[in-house]
Design a protein around this motif. Sequence first.
Motif, PDB file in Angstrom:
ATOM      1  N   MET A  32      -1.493  13.664  -1.368  1.00  0.00           N
ATOM      2  CA  MET A  32      -2.049  12.307  -1.349  1.00  0.00           C
ATOM      3  C   MET A  32      -2.929  12.056  -0.128  1.00  0.00           C
ATOM      4  O   MET A  32      -3.580  11.024  -0.040  1.00  0.00           O
ATOM      5  N   GLY A  33      -2.919  12.959   0.824  1.00  0.00           N
ATOM      6  CA  GLY A  33      -3.704  12.747   2.038  1.00  0.00           C
ATOM      7  C   GLY A  33      -3.024  11.801   3.017  1.00  0.00           C
ATOM      8  O   GLY A  33      -3.681  11.149   3.822  1.00  0.00           O
ATOM      9  N   GLY A  34      -1.718  11.724   2.950  1.00  0.00           N
ATOM     10  CA  GLY A  34      -0.949  10.870   3.846  1.00  0.00           C
ATOM     11  C   GLY A  34      -0.475   9.617   3.144  1.00  0.00           C
ATOM     12  O   GLY A  34      -1.090   9.147   2.189  1.00  0.00           O
ATOM     13  N   ILE A  35       0.645   9.074   3.627  1.00  0.00           N
ATOM     14  CA  ILE A  35       1.207   7.866   3.013  1.00  0.00           C
ATOM     15  C   ILE A  35       1.349   6.730   4.019  1.00  0.00           C
ATOM     16  O   ILE A  35       1.823   5.658   3.668  1.00  0.00           O
ATOM     17  N   GLY A  36       0.926   6.947   5.248  1.00  0.00           N
ATOM     18  CA  GLY A  36       1.052   5.923   6.274  1.00  0.00           C
ATOM     19  C   GLY A  36      -0.295   5.361   6.673  1.00  0.00           C
ATOM     20  O   GLY A  36      -1.313   6.045   6.632  1.00  0.00           O
ATOM     21  N   SER A  37      -0.300   4.101   7.043  1.00  0.00           N
ATOM     22  CA  SER A  37      -1.539   3.444   7.445  1.00  0.00           C
ATOM     23  C   SER A  37      -1.813   3.691   8.924  1.00  0.00           C
ATOM     24  O   SER A  37      -0.911   4.051   9.683  1.00  0.00           O
ATOM     25  N   PRO A  38      -3.055   3.473   9.342  1.00  0.00           N
ATOM     26  CA  PRO A  38      -3.319   3.421  10.784  1.00  0.00           C
ATOM     27  C   PRO A  38      -2.659   2.160  11.361  1.00  0.00           C
ATOM     28  O   PRO A  38      -2.128   1.332  10.618  1.00  0.00           O
ATOM     29  N   ARG A  39      -2.712   1.999  12.650  1.00  0.00           N
ATOM     30  CA  ARG A  39      -2.174   0.792  13.281  1.00  0.00           C
ATOM     31  C   ARG A  39      -2.959  -0.423  12.793  1.00  0.00           C
ATOM     32  O   ARG A  39      -4.183  -0.441  12.811  1.00  0.00           O
ATOM     33  N   LEU A  40      -2.220  -1.444  12.344  1.00  0.00           N
ATOM     34  CA  LEU A  40      -2.829  -2.665  11.832  1.00  0.00           C
ATOM     35  C   LEU A  40      -2.500  -3.813  12.772  1.00  0.00           C
ATOM     36  O   LEU A  40      -1.339  -4.003  13.145  1.00  0.00           O
ATOM     37  N   PHE A  41      -3.504  -4.600  13.137  1.00  0.00           N
ATOM     38  CA  PHE A  41      -3.292  -5.739  14.019  1.00  0.00           C
ATOM     39  C   PHE A  41      -3.095  -6.999  13.184  1.00  0.00           C
ATOM     40  O   PHE A  41      -3.918  -7.336  12.338  1.00  0.00           O
ATOM     41  N   ILE A  42      -1.994  -7.682  13.435  1.00  0.00           N
ATOM     42  CA  ILE A  42      -1.616  -8.860  12.659  1.00  0.00           C
ATOM     43  C   ILE A  42      -2.375 -10.073  13.182  1.00  0.00           C
ATOM     44  O   ILE A  42      -2.406 -10.333  14.378  1.00  0.00           O
ATOM     45  N   THR A  43      -2.975 -10.836  12.255  1.00  0.00           N
ATOM     46  CA  THR A  43      -3.696 -12.049  12.644  1.00  0.00           C
ATOM     47  C   THR A  43      -2.919 -13.309  12.282  1.00  0.00           C
ATOM     48  O   THR A  43      -3.047 -14.320  12.970  1.00  0.00           O
ATOM     49  N   GLU A  44      -2.133 -13.244  11.201  1.00  0.00           N
ATOM     50  CA  GLU A  44      -1.397 -14.427  10.752  1.00  0.00           C
ATOM     51  C   GLU A  44      -0.217 -13.969   9.905  1.00  0.00           C
ATOM     52  O   GLU A  44      -0.296 -12.934   9.236  1.00  0.00           O
ATOM     53  N   THR A  45       0.888 -14.740   9.932  1.00  0.00           N
ATOM     54  CA  THR A  45       2.067 -14.385   9.134  1.00  0.00           C
ATOM     55  C   THR A  45       2.744 -15.641   8.619  1.00  0.00           C
ATOM     56  O   THR A  45       2.432 -16.758   9.033  1.00  0.00           O
ATOM     57  N   ASN A  58       4.085  -8.981  23.396  1.00  0.00           N
ATOM     58  CA  ASN A  58       3.253  -7.840  23.029  1.00  0.00           C
ATOM     59  C   ASN A  58       2.273  -8.229  21.934  1.00  0.00           C
ATOM     60  O   ASN A  58       2.451  -9.221  21.235  1.00  0.00           O
ATOM     61  N   ARG A  59       1.252  -7.394  21.784  1.00  0.00           N
ATOM     62  CA  ARG A  59       0.272  -7.618  20.722  1.00  0.00           C
ATOM     63  C   ARG A  59       0.943  -7.363  19.377  1.00  0.00           C
ATOM     64  O   ARG A  59       1.656  -6.375  19.207  1.00  0.00           O
ATOM     65  N   ASP A  60       0.716  -8.258  18.420  1.00  0.00           N
ATOM     66  CA  ASP A  60       1.355  -8.146  17.111  1.00  0.00           C
ATOM     67  C   ASP A  60       0.657  -7.074  16.284  1.00  0.00           C
ATOM     68  O   ASP A  60      -0.531  -7.179  15.990  1.00  0.00           O
ATOM     69  N   GLN A  61       1.408  -6.050  15.917  1.00  0.00           N
ATOM     70  CA  GLN A  61       0.860  -4.962  15.116  1.00  0.00           C
ATOM     71  C   GLN A  61       1.925  -4.456  14.160  1.00  0.00           C
ATOM     72  O   GLN A  61       3.112  -4.679  14.344  1.00  0.00           O
ATOM     73  N   CYS A  62       1.456  -3.777  13.106  1.00  0.00           N
ATOM     74  CA  CYS A  62       2.367  -3.252  12.097  1.00  0.00           C
ATOM     75  C   CYS A  62       1.762  -1.989  11.504  1.00  0.00           C
ATOM     76  O   CYS A  62       0.639  -1.603  11.843  1.00  0.00           O
ATOM     77  N   ASN A  63       2.514  -1.349  10.629  1.00  0.00           N
ATOM     78  CA  ASN A  63       1.990  -0.244   9.835  1.00  0.00           C
ATOM     79  C   ASN A  63       2.619  -0.314   8.455  1.00  0.00           C
ATOM     80  O   ASN A  63       3.604  -1.004   8.238  1.00  0.00           O
ATOM     81  N   ILE A  64       2.009   0.396   7.506  1.00  0.00           N
ATOM     82  CA  ILE A  64       2.454   0.350   6.123  1.00  0.00           C
ATOM     83  C   ILE A  64       2.790   1.762   5.671  1.00  0.00           C
ATOM     84  O   ILE A  64       2.049   2.696   5.949  1.00  0.00           O
ATOM     85  N   GLU A  65       3.913   1.888   4.976  1.00  0.00           N
ATOM     86  CA  GLU A  65       4.297   3.157   4.369  1.00  0.00           C
ATOM     87  C   GLU A  65       4.259   2.991   2.861  1.00  0.00           C
ATOM     88  O   GLU A  65       4.827   2.042   2.314  1.00  0.00           O
ATOM     89  N   LEU A  66       3.592   3.905   2.201  1.00  0.00           N
ATOM     90  CA  LEU A  66       3.515   3.905   0.747  1.00  0.00           C
ATOM     91  C   LEU A  66       4.733   4.630   0.184  1.00  0.00           C
ATOM     92  O   LEU A  66       5.088   5.713   0.666  1.00  0.00           O
ATOM     93  N   ARG A  67       5.388   4.033  -0.783  1.00  0.00           N
ATOM     94  CA  ARG A  67       6.542   4.634  -1.468  1.00  0.00           C
ATOM     95  C   ARG A  67       6.235   4.714  -2.965  1.00  0.00           C
ATOM     96  O   ARG A  67       5.305   4.076  -3.439  1.00  0.00           O
ATOM     97  N   LYS A 117     -13.043   1.886   8.805  1.00  0.00           N
ATOM     98  CA  LYS A 117     -13.122   2.485   7.466  1.00  0.00           C
ATOM     99  C   LYS A 117     -11.779   3.086   7.050  1.00  0.00           C
ATOM    100  O   LYS A 117     -11.422   3.067   5.874  1.00  0.00           O
ATOM    101  N   ALA A 118     -11.016   3.624   8.004  1.00  0.00           N
ATOM    102  CA  ALA A 118      -9.722   4.227   7.685  1.00  0.00           C
ATOM    103  C   ALA A 118      -8.763   3.181   7.105  1.00  0.00           C
ATOM    104  O   ALA A 118      -8.027   3.469   6.150  1.00  0.00           O
ATOM    105  N   ILE A 119      -8.761   1.997   7.664  1.00  0.00           N
ATOM    106  CA  ILE A 119      -7.891   0.928   7.161  1.00  0.00           C
ATOM    107  C   ILE A 119      -8.329   0.515   5.764  1.00  0.00           C
ATOM    108  O   ILE A 119      -7.502   0.360   4.859  1.00  0.00           O
TER     109      ILE A 119
END
Length: 141
Positions: A32-45, A58-67, A117-119
Amino acid sequence: MLLNVSYTDKQVTKKIDEAVGKPFKLRERWDMGGIGSPRLFITETSVEIRNLLILDNNRDQCNIELRPKGIIVRFRSLLETFALVIPFYKLTLYKGDIGIYSIYRDHYFIKVKADTKAIQKFFIKIQNYKADNAPTSIEDL
């Protein structure tokens, strides 16, 4: 489902695996070419997630794992790691006009900045995988 995944707990792992499937095997990840996202910066939740994120400076950031049956959005607050577990049938993705992607599950949401572009490629991968593998009827769940 918002869970604290900081510590190894078999019941929490079982809940996650039932909701979004077990992690992909190494060969599948490679294909699949990887299942994890690059670092994502959160703007709103949503309010529940915001209440967790404001506990530290700390700066709000997250990542996504595809299942196989969904995604897991992970983020940290203080010394704890939290996971928003989203099966495909509850996942809604929106692309904003200024490079913002919104990830929704019921009343939870996270908006992230998509400035590379990676995101953008990763979100396209999620949408394509969801279209190909999401259940088509309630019996498929």
